[in-house]
Structure formats: structure tokens, C-alpha cells
Design a protein around this motif. Sequence first.
Motif, PDB file in Angstrom:
ATOM      1  N   PHE A   1      -8.903   6.811   3.705  1.00 15.27           N
ATOM      2  CA  PHE A   1      -9.694   7.758   4.663  1.00 15.27           C
ATOM      3  C   PHE A   1     -10.647   8.600   3.650  1.00 15.27           C
ATOM      4  CE2 PHE A   1      -6.959   7.218   8.730  1.00 15.27           C
ATOM      5  CZ  PHE A   1      -6.991   5.636   8.391  1.00 15.27           C
ATOM      6  N   CYS A   2     -11.858   8.311   3.494  1.00 15.09           N
ATOM      7  CA  CYS A   2     -12.365   9.365   2.598  1.00 15.09           C
ATOM      8  C   CYS A   2     -13.176  10.424   3.327  1.00 15.09           C
ATOM      9  CB  CYS A   2     -13.753   8.661   1.892  1.00 15.09           C
ATOM     10  SG  CYS A   2     -14.636   7.864   2.857  1.00 15.09           S
ATOM     11  N   LYS A   3     -13.136  10.521   4.513  1.00 13.31           N
ATOM     12  CA  LYS A   3     -13.673  11.429   5.496  1.00 13.31           C
ATOM     13  C   LYS A   3     -12.923  11.452   6.706  1.00 13.31           C
ATOM     14  CE  LYS A   3     -17.442  12.451   3.420  1.00 13.31           C
ATOM     15  NZ  LYS A   3     -17.835  13.729   2.605  1.00 13.31           N
ATOM     16  N   ILE A   4     -12.691  12.550   7.180  1.00 18.27           N
ATOM     17  CA  ILE A   4     -11.765  12.551   8.573  1.00 18.27           C
ATOM     18  C   ILE A   4     -12.168  13.804   9.393  1.00 18.27           C
ATOM     19  CG2 ILE A   4      -9.498  13.239   9.590  1.00 18.27           C
ATOM     20  CD1 ILE A   4      -8.219  12.013   6.979  1.00 18.27           C
ATOM     21  N   TRP A   5     -12.673  13.280  10.717  1.00 15.60           N
ATOM     22  CA  TRP A   5     -13.098  14.467  11.514  1.00 15.60           C
ATOM     23  C   TRP A   5     -12.262  14.581  12.787  1.00 15.60           C
ATOM     24  CZ3 TRP A   5     -16.204  10.536   9.419  1.00 15.60           C
ATOM     25  CH2 TRP A   5     -17.260  11.059   8.610  1.00 15.60           C
TER      26      TRP A   5
ATOM     27  N   GLU B   1      -4.692  14.267 -13.562  1.00 17.02           N
ATOM     28  CA  GLU B   1      -5.280  15.307 -12.853  1.00 17.02           C
ATOM     29  C   GLU B   1      -6.075  14.843 -11.556  1.00 17.02           C
ATOM     30  OE1 GLU B   1      -5.245  18.636 -13.206  1.00 17.02           O
ATOM     31  OE2 GLU B   1      -3.905  18.080 -14.622  1.00 17.02           O
ATOM     32  N   LEU B   2      -6.301  13.692 -11.339  1.00 17.08           N
ATOM     33  CA  LEU B   2      -7.187  13.232 -10.022  1.00 17.08           C
ATOM     34  C   LEU B   2      -6.062  12.735  -9.066  1.00 17.08           C
ATOM     35  CD1 LEU B   2      -9.596  12.182  -8.500  1.00 17.08           C
ATOM     36  CD2 LEU B   2      -9.121   9.759  -9.734  1.00 17.08           C
ATOM     37  N   LEU B   3      -5.102  12.274  -9.813  1.00 19.06           N
ATOM     38  CA  LEU B   3      -3.783  11.913  -8.603  1.00 19.06           C
ATOM     39  C   LEU B   3      -3.051  12.984  -8.437  1.00 19.06           C
ATOM     40  CD1 LEU B   3      -1.892   9.053 -10.699  1.00 19.06           C
ATOM     41  CD2 LEU B   3      -3.707   9.001  -8.803  1.00 19.06           C
ATOM     42  N   LYS B   4      -3.174  14.412  -8.930  1.00 25.95           N
ATOM     43  CA  LYS B   4      -2.665  15.677  -8.022  1.00 25.95           C
ATOM     44  C   LYS B   4      -3.326  15.877  -6.742  1.00 25.95           C
ATOM     45  CE  LYS B   4      -1.405  18.011 -12.256  1.00 25.95           C
ATOM     46  NZ  LYS B   4      -1.612  19.169 -13.226  1.00 25.95           N
TER      47      LYS B   4
ATOM     48  N   GLU C   1      -3.528  13.856  -0.337  1.00 31.30           N
ATOM     49  CA  GLU C   1      -3.921  13.263   0.975  1.00 31.30           C
ATOM     50  C   GLU C   1      -3.080  12.383   1.357  1.00 31.30           C
ATOM     51  OE1 GLU C   1      -7.576  11.605  -1.006  1.00 31.30           O
ATOM     52  OE2 GLU C   1      -8.271  13.570  -1.613  1.00 31.30           O
ATOM     53  N   PRO C   2      -2.887  12.381   2.774  1.00 35.31           N
ATOM     54  CA  PRO C   2      -1.813  11.655   3.482  1.00 35.31           C
ATOM     55  C   PRO C   2      -2.467  10.144   3.878  1.00 35.31           C
ATOM     56  CG  PRO C   2      -2.638  13.107   5.169  1.00 35.31           C
ATOM     57  CD  PRO C   2      -3.268  13.402   3.573  1.00 35.31           C
TER      58      PRO C   2
ATOM     59  N   LEU D   1       0.892  -1.233   0.042  1.00 35.82           N
ATOM     60  CA  LEU D   1      -0.002   0.023   0.020  1.00 35.82           C
ATOM     61  C   LEU D   1       0.760   1.148   0.036  1.00 35.82           C
ATOM     62  CD1 LEU D   1      -2.702  -0.984   2.697  1.00 35.82           C
ATOM     63  CD2 LEU D   1      -2.379  -1.713   0.558  1.00 35.82           C
ATOM     64  N   LYS D   2       0.840   1.747  -1.040  1.00 35.13           N
ATOM     65  CA  LYS D   2       1.735   3.172  -1.332  1.00 35.13           C
ATOM     66  C   LYS D   2       1.178   4.538  -1.691  1.00 35.13           C
ATOM     67  CE  LYS D   2       4.216   1.042  -4.346  1.00 35.13           C
ATOM     68  NZ  LYS D   2       5.490   1.037  -5.489  1.00 35.13           N
ATOM     69  N   HIS D   3       1.689   5.473  -1.176  1.00 33.95           N
ATOM     70  CA  HIS D   3       0.838   6.811  -1.586  1.00 33.95           C
ATOM     71  C   HIS D   3       1.262   6.752  -3.146  1.00 33.95           C
ATOM     72  CE1 HIS D   3       0.079   8.078   2.401  1.00 33.95           C
ATOM     73  NE2 HIS D   3       1.272   7.666   2.671  1.00 33.95           N
ATOM     74  N   TYR D   4       0.438   7.377  -3.755  1.00 33.04           N
ATOM     75  CA  TYR D   4       0.241   7.723  -5.184  1.00 33.04           C
ATOM     76  C   TYR D   4       1.481   8.488  -5.555  1.00 33.04           C
ATOM     77  CZ  TYR D   4      -4.201   5.722  -5.843  1.00 33.04           C
ATOM     78  OH  TYR D   4      -5.254   4.824  -5.663  1.00 33.04           O
ATOM     79  N   ASN D   5       2.216   8.276  -6.621  1.00 37.55           N
ATOM     80  CA  ASN D   5       3.232   9.097  -7.265  1.00 37.55           C
ATOM     81  C   ASN D   5       3.022   9.645  -8.541  1.00 37.55           C
ATOM     82  OD1 ASN D   5       3.669   6.841  -9.233  1.00 37.55           O
ATOM     83  ND2 ASN D   5       5.210   5.925  -7.859  1.00 37.55           N
ATOM     84  N   GLY D   6       1.977   9.242  -9.226  1.00 41.96           N
ATOM     85  CA  GLY D   6       1.486   9.822 -10.660  1.00 41.96           C
ATOM     86  C   GLY D   6       2.447   9.414 -11.727  1.00 41.96           C
ATOM     87  N   ALA D   7       3.116   8.329 -11.412  1.00 45.20           N
ATOM     88  CA  ALA D   7       3.903   7.673 -12.802  1.00 45.20           C
ATOM     89  C   ALA D   7       3.065   7.219 -13.797  1.00 45.20           C
ATOM     90  CB  ALA D   7       4.795   6.466 -12.079  1.00 45.20           C
ATOM     91  N   ASP D   8       3.566   7.092 -14.889  1.00 46.54           N
ATOM     92  CA  ASP D   8       2.882   6.752 -15.825  1.00 46.54           C
ATOM     93  C   ASP D   8       2.391   5.210 -15.685  1.00 46.54           C
ATOM     94  OD1 ASP D   8       3.309   9.098 -17.322  1.00 46.54           O
ATOM     95  OD2 ASP D   8       4.398   8.521 -18.821  1.00 46.54           O
TER      96      ASP D   8
END
Length: 183
Positions: A77-81, A49-52, A57-58, A9-16
Amino acid sequence: MIETERLLLKHYNGADKEIRDMLKNWISDPAVQEEYGEPVYITFISVKELLKKYQSEPYRWAVWEKKSGECIGQIAFCKIWDEIHTAEIEYCIGQSFQGSGYAGEALKAVIDYTFTQTDFERLEAFHRKENPRSGNVLMKSLMHPTDTAERFRRQDIHPGNENCYCITSSEWKEMCSRIQVEY
């Protein structure tokens, strides 16, 4: 990064490659996106564009299958309080990878990560009744059914077509201690 036996599970990097895998495996598939409650993306540019947004989002991870080296879905996490230390989890896995336990494996890893690496005290999720596969993932997880979720409380509505689940940090710690005692 969060690692499980079969997943990264990795944060998105926007690579092709990441964008191509997303388009191939789920984000352009109406069946997956409809169940996930998200729009369909069909162009490389629209996903880029979505990946930007995703990259800022951490608590959003791309789900990579180790065996194939492909990005097969996501969990976030789609919602955070922040004020009540609560987050709502969402996840999706591409159709050709469904039925292999990947969503549950990713969910368990994020639950463990949350209660060991963050100050969140409660995690919530829900599934629409017409999406029983997602319900199966939640039923098999450490989460348990609950009457409602924070998103519905804040809107002052009773979830009608949704089944809600949750787990607290203290419940998770108790489960972990029981598992250790059993071994």
C-alpha cells in the motif's frame, strides 16, 4: 505472511539473502524501477537503509517465489487514507519472473487479505499508459476501471497519463458470493 499457490508474501526482515535477491531481481534494474516509479538502488548498503523504512510499513510485502526460494518483487500500500478507509496498491516483479502471472497472484492475495483482515473499504491502483503490462495485471484482477483515484482527487488533477482501477469491500464480497454460487 500471506501464502498463495506459488508465492509467499512476507514482511521484510533485512536479511542479507533478501537484500541480495532484491539487488539481483529488481531493485537495481532501471527498467523495473522506472516502470514502478522508484529510484534504482545499486549497493547493498543503500538497500539495507531502504529496508529500515520498509520494515516499519505494515502493508508492504516482499514477494517470494516458493519454487526458487528467491525474493522476486514486492507489493505494498503506497498510499493510505485512514479517514476514508482507502489504500492504493503498487507492485513490481523482477523482469526474469514477469509473464508468469506472479503480479496478478500477489495482487489477488492482497485484495483478499485486505477485505478479510483489515478495515479498509476501498483499494485503488493505477498504471501509466506506457506500462501496458501493469495494465494487463489490473485488467485481469478483481479491480475495475474508474475515472480517478484518491491521490488525484486530493491534488485536484485529472489523471492524464494514468489508467485508474478500484474495488470496494462490498464489490469484493459480492464477487466472492457469486463465485461460491457458481460452484
